[in-house]
Write an enzyme that holds these catalytic residues in place. Structure first.
Site, PDB file in Angstrom:
ATOM      1  N   GLU A   1       2.063   1.878  -3.382  1.00  0.00           N
ATOM      2  CA  GLU A   1       0.954   2.386  -4.210  1.00  0.00           C
ATOM      3  C   GLU A   1       0.869   3.920  -4.092  1.00  0.00           C
ATOM      4  O   GLU A   1       0.704   4.631  -5.080  1.00  0.00           O
ATOM      5  CB  GLU A   1      -0.347   1.713  -3.779  1.00  0.00           C
ATOM      6  CG  GLU A   1      -1.572   2.196  -4.531  1.00  0.00           C
ATOM      7  CD  GLU A   1      -2.676   2.587  -3.590  1.00  0.00           C
ATOM      8  OE1 GLU A   1      -2.970   3.796  -3.506  1.00  0.00           O
ATOM      9  OE2 GLU A   1      -3.237   1.696  -2.908  1.00  0.00           O
ATOM     10  N   HIS A   2       0.997   4.438  -2.872  1.00  0.00           N
ATOM     11  CA  HIS A   2       1.018   5.898  -2.687  1.00  0.00           C
ATOM     12  C   HIS A   2       2.175   6.534  -3.455  1.00  0.00           C
ATOM     13  O   HIS A   2       2.020   7.562  -4.107  1.00  0.00           O
ATOM     14  CB  HIS A   2       1.188   6.233  -1.200  1.00  0.00           C
ATOM     15  CG  HIS A   2      -0.086   6.286  -0.425  1.00  0.00           C
ATOM     16  ND1 HIS A   2      -0.474   7.392   0.276  1.00  0.00           N
ATOM     17  CD2 HIS A   2      -1.073   5.374  -0.248  1.00  0.00           C
ATOM     18  CE1 HIS A   2      -1.638   7.166   0.869  1.00  0.00           C
ATOM     19  NE2 HIS A   2      -2.012   5.938   0.577  1.00  0.00           N
TER      20      HIS A   2
ATOM     21  N   GLU B   1      -3.636   8.052   7.339  1.00  0.00           N
ATOM     22  CA  GLU B   1      -4.679   7.205   6.761  1.00  0.00           C
ATOM     23  C   GLU B   1      -5.019   6.061   7.720  1.00  0.00           C
ATOM     24  O   GLU B   1      -6.178   5.712   7.928  1.00  0.00           O
ATOM     25  CB  GLU B   1      -4.220   6.668   5.414  1.00  0.00           C
ATOM     26  CG  GLU B   1      -5.318   5.907   4.692  1.00  0.00           C
ATOM     27  CD  GLU B   1      -4.891   5.415   3.324  1.00  0.00           C
ATOM     28  OE1 GLU B   1      -3.797   5.773   2.862  1.00  0.00           O
ATOM     29  OE2 GLU B   1      -5.672   4.658   2.717  1.00  0.00           O
TER      30      GLU B   1
ATOM     31  N   HIS C   1       0.824  -1.214   0.000  1.00  0.00           N
ATOM     32  CA  HIS C   1       0.000   0.000   0.000  1.00  0.00           C
ATOM     33  C   HIS C   1       0.863   1.271   0.000  1.00  0.00           C
ATOM     34  O   HIS C   1       0.558   2.240  -0.700  1.00  0.00           O
ATOM     35  CB  HIS C   1      -0.925  -0.047   1.222  1.00  0.00           C
ATOM     36  CG  HIS C   1      -1.608   1.237   1.513  1.00  0.00           C
ATOM     37  ND1 HIS C   1      -1.316   1.997   2.617  1.00  0.00           N
ATOM     38  CD2 HIS C   1      -2.569   1.908   0.833  1.00  0.00           C
ATOM     39  CE1 HIS C   1      -2.080   3.087   2.611  1.00  0.00           C
ATOM     40  NE2 HIS C   1      -2.847   3.056   1.544  1.00  0.00           N
TER      41      HIS C   1
END
Lengths: 439, 453
Positions: free
Chosen positions: B81-82, B158, B78
């Protein structure tokens, strides 16, 4: 079921599929024998029809001691109607893949019916029964009341829901907009079957009805559908509730202590009316400062450069009786002061320096280019057609809208920014355990 | 995941609240109207053509997710991905976001246990440009230490938002850790805070180099473009990337430790309303008996889908013990799938009393099974909605991507409605009885501070 997955996906991705060319999107006005008007986008490609409709007067018209009435009605119309019990009614929907839902907002009560053309007669019958002869049986009333009560309690657990509810109380004190639209544990108890029956009788009428339709249906077929579903509604509404106009109240800074590692910050200030001649200019200005795109200033300064937040943004929220500019972000408790400082700085900078040709062009390119991406599916087109009529935008709006955006110049944006993005008018609600904030 | 609402939210919700019910959404290829071919470097290309609007959705799916992370580096899939939005030599420092915005496009990305996907929705004339951008960052990502550290803070925010601020999400994190133990699904997609803090530039780059190769990816395009044009565009962009000959597809152990009773109870002073849920480890498209996934899909429909389901009728309508009750089945996963039941007790009702009634309903299935009539209706309902896929090709492409990247073949998808129709009453009753008696599972209970079950 697939529809659940789909609803979710629609929610996530603002995708759209519309006619061959957005400029040529042909909307037809259909008027039925009984005097019901609808905007139609005829699309023969798939055997699907979607009907959206809206009655004006939502939760803000609920009596003060019966807040939650609109919400309850929206959850009960498909829980039994005519000769069908709740179970029978729901079985008929599910067995035929018919999607029917109702929703209430502050200013309106709306619904959508989506069906395959093969089952359209059954779908029409069920919708017609739901809005003209809902049963409001004892069992579903009791059940739905408990469900709303539980959701009120559960929402208290979420900092975001809590903050959102609190901000409306702060900016709209002693006004229907500041009351809980879902009601409270007390007001829900006051709502009876008679109230619900009267709700349907007094609020659903032809004079406050708006209909938008998309899909595989001809104007003639639609005309007959309109008569079958809405033809028997009374001509005039009997509702006599009066809502006064109000400007969001300035309240300075309020901290609500909640034991969360991250604070939710909501900043409020007066917005712009949807009828205002400068609405589109304000829309572009807001896009530049904090609109949905990753290129917005607040996103760049607070997230990209500083890593202070995952989500940050601002939006114009035009209600019927008030206009709001709503800005929000979430940041760890230790960073609240810094985040608010940057937010204020950006506001001041925007007001002092305004925008540039290049920045405005980027905003306009995005807003116009992404316009066709708004037409997600038959259902989204139908609901856009309702909103076009609700805001009196005219039947050519879908094709004219980008021209309006493109005609906006830097001077116009800078003028509206001076008027709207006034840092002195910003109030802050902080929900969490913020460090270094004195209210 | 990038923008405010999408991305992980999708997966956290599915994972925690819904448990993907994709299972119910398999449709014939003729309903998807999908066409497919492979580039020479091994990248699969799929087209869902739809000419109603002059727009396209462009998605690239990598067959790698959080469950493929090295131990101790949770959250790296993840996190990467950012960082994929940060830039390359050709399109440095956020230029891609500018270009997509200027094109009137929306873009985002999301990470799951089993896949990572990136997409842009744009006017159709911008498709070649999007393919240029996306293929460029498959190979040429630049990771700068300062950007990594800033983005690490965004990821931690997040996590605070999605998990640390939600008692239910915290409970689910613990329940998954206990239930899956030896399986990578035991580790949260977003990662543990201490490990997110430790992930290094080298870790990220190694992960990127290993998994972001054409022969581990699927391109899915939906919208107004022909197969021939797509083939041309794909060849001149993605097609120029070398296949990684050393790449070997992921293989995961499906080993689970001996079954024990697992119950996670969490008291939290932020909680106002108790919640109950149960997750069973179940067969998926890849693990367990394949024929079982059709029976489970139908069972899920009958038992816990909608107002007329057994669970809702018993707990919510007749006995008023709960205000919500539903089940979800996920068969599209690389390792085991899952079947879950979610119930919100009515206020003032003890969790134990609710649980007893749920067990009564489960025992009815184990002992008496479902009826022929229930099965017939479920078969009808489960296919009735498939037609709506045609109304939203872009959303269809999401569904298709999640299926293809977790191991469904186009044939599996095409045969799905048929296989559903073939399930007999005898099959479903014996499969479900055995499943409910023996499948590993865990119960999670969320309670207010001082609250008792």
């Amino acid at each position: 079921m697939i529809n659940k997955v789909f609803i979710f996906l629609i929610f996530l991705s603002n995708l759209l599929f519309i006619s061959k060319d957005i400029q040529a999107l042909k909307i037809t006005e259909v008027n039925s024998v009984s005097g019901v008007k609808a905007y139609l986008f005829e699309d023969k490609k798939n055997p699907i029809v979607s009907v959206s409709f809206q009655f004006s007067g939502g939760a803000s018209s609920d009596p003060i001691d019966k807040m939650g009435l609109s919400k309850m009605a929206s959850l009960l119309l498909d829980e039994g109607a005519g000769n069908f019990s709740s179970f029978d009614f729901q079985s008929r929907l599910e067995n035929n893949g018919i999607r029917l839902n109702f929703n209430s907002t502050l200013d309106s009560f709306s619904g959508n019916l989506t069906t395959i053309t093969e089952n359209i007669d059954e779908a029409i019958k069920l919708l017609s029964l739901a809005i003209t002869s809902p049963r409001f049986d004892k069992e579903p009333i009791l059940r739905v009341k408990k469900q709303i009560e539980t959701s009120i309690i559960v929402e208290e657990e979420s900092p975001r829901y809590f903050a959102n509810k609190k901000i409306y109380e702060l900016i709209y004190p002693d006004h229907p907009y500041g009351r809980s639209r879902n009601g409270t544990l007390e007001t829900l108890e006051n709502i009876s079957k008679v109230d619900l029956t009267n709700y349907v009788k007094t609020r659903f009428s032809k004079d406050n009805l708006i209909v938008g339709v998309s899909g595989n249906i001809s104007p003639e077929q639609l005309s007959s559908l309109l008569d079958k579903v809405f033809g028997n509604l009374p001509n005039n509404t009997l509702s006599n509730s009066v809502v006064s106009t109000i400007s969001p109240k300035y309240f300075g800074t309020v901290v609500e202590s909640k034991k969360f590692p991250q604070s939710v910050i909501i900043a409020s200030s007066p917005g712009v009316s949807r009828d205002d001649k400068d609405w589109y200019v304000a829309l572009v200005a807001n896009h530049i400062l904090g609109g949905g795109s990753f290129t917005a200033r607040l996103m760049q300064e607070i997230r990209e450069k500083k890593g202070l937040a995952y989500s940050v943004g601002s939006s114009l929220v035009p209600y019927k009786y008030s206009n709001l500019l709503y800005t929000s972000l979430g940041t760890k408790n230790e960073s609240v002061a810094e985040s608010i400082k940057i937010l204020r700085q950006e506001w001041e900078k925007f007001q002092k320096e305004g925008t540039s040709d290049e920045e405005l062009k980027l905003a306009k390119d995005y807003i116009t280019g992404s316009w066709p991406l708004r037409f997600t599916s038959s259902q989204s087109i139908a609901s856009i057609l309702v909103s076009v009529q609700y805001n009196n935008l005219g039947i050519n709006y879908l094709s004219d809208r980008n021209e309006i955006i493109n005609s906006i110049n830097v001077q116009q944006v800078n003028d509206i920014v001076k008027k709207i993005f006034d840092v002195k008018k910003l109030s802050f609600l902080i929900v969490g355990m913020p460090v270094g904030i004195s209210p | 995941m990038r923008l405010v609402k999408a991305g992980l939210l999708f997966f956290v919700l599915l994972q925690l609240l819904m448990i993907p019910s994709y299972s119910n959404a398999k449709v014939e290829a003729s309903i998807f109207n999908a066409q497919t071919f492979f580039l020479e470097n091994g990248m699969q290309v799929v087209l869902i053509e739809d000419n109603r609007a002059p727009i396209v959705s462009h998605m690239v799916w990598y067959k790698v997710g959080s469950a493929d992370e090295p131990l101790g580096q949770s959250g790296i899939a993840h996190f990467l991905e950012h960082l994929m939005f940060k830039g390359t030599r050709k399109f440095p420092e956020g230029e891609m976001s500018q270009i997509v915005a200027r094109s009137g496009g929306n873009q985002n990305a999301f990470t799951s246990y089993d896949y990572t996907a990136y997409y842009q929705n744009v006017p159709k004339d911008k498709l070649p440009l999007m393919m240029e951008l996306e293929s460029d960052r498959m190979k040429n990502l630049i990771l700068k230490p300062s950007e990594i550290d800033t983005e690490r803070q965004v990821v931690l925010e997040e996590r605070r938002m999605r998990v640390d601020s939600s008692p239910f999400a915290l409970l689910a994190e613990r329940l998954n850790a206990s239930l899956w133990v030896t399986n990578h699904y035991s580790i949260p997609i977003i990662g543990w805070e201490n490990e997110i803090n430790k992930i290094s530039e080298k870790n990220l780059f190694d992960f990127y180099k290993k998994w972001y190769v054409p022969n581990n990816s699927i391109l899915i395009v939906a919208g107004d473009i022909s197969l021939d044009s797509l083939r041309d565009f794909a060849s001149s962009t993605y097609g120029t990337i070398q296949s990684d000959s050393s790449f070997t597809s992921r293989s995961r152990s499906s080993y689970l430790p001996p079954k024990v009773d697992i119950r996670i109870t969490m008291n939290d002073d932020r909680v106002r309303q108790s919640r109950w849920y149960k997750t069973y480890i179940s067969p998926s498209i890849n693990v367990g008996k394949k024929s079982d996934i059709y029976a489970l899909s139908l069972f899920n429909e009958i038992f816990g889908t909608g107002i007329t389901s057994r669970l809702y009728q018993s707990l919510v309508v007749k006995q008023k013990l709960a205000t919500s009750a539903s089940s979800y089945y996920n068969d599209s996963s690389v390792s085991w799938g899952s079947f879950s039941i979610f119930v919100t007790p009515a206020s003032g009702v003890n969790v134990k009393d609710v649980e007893n009634e749920i067990n009564v309903e489960l025992n009815k299935i184990i002992n008496s099974g479902i009826t022929e009539n229930e099965l017939t209706i479920a078969k009808k309902r489960i296919v009735a909605d498939l037609i709506y896929i045609k109304d939203s090709p872009i959303q269809a492409s999401r569904l298709l991507g999640s299926l293809l990247s977790t191991g469904f073949s186009l044939k599996d998808i095409e045969d799905w409605p048929n296989n559903i129709q073939q399930v007999s009453l005898g099959d479903i009753n014996s499969i479900m009885s055995a499943f409910l008696k023996s499948a590993p599972n865990a119960v999670g209970v969320l309670l207010p501070q001082g609250g008792e079950e």
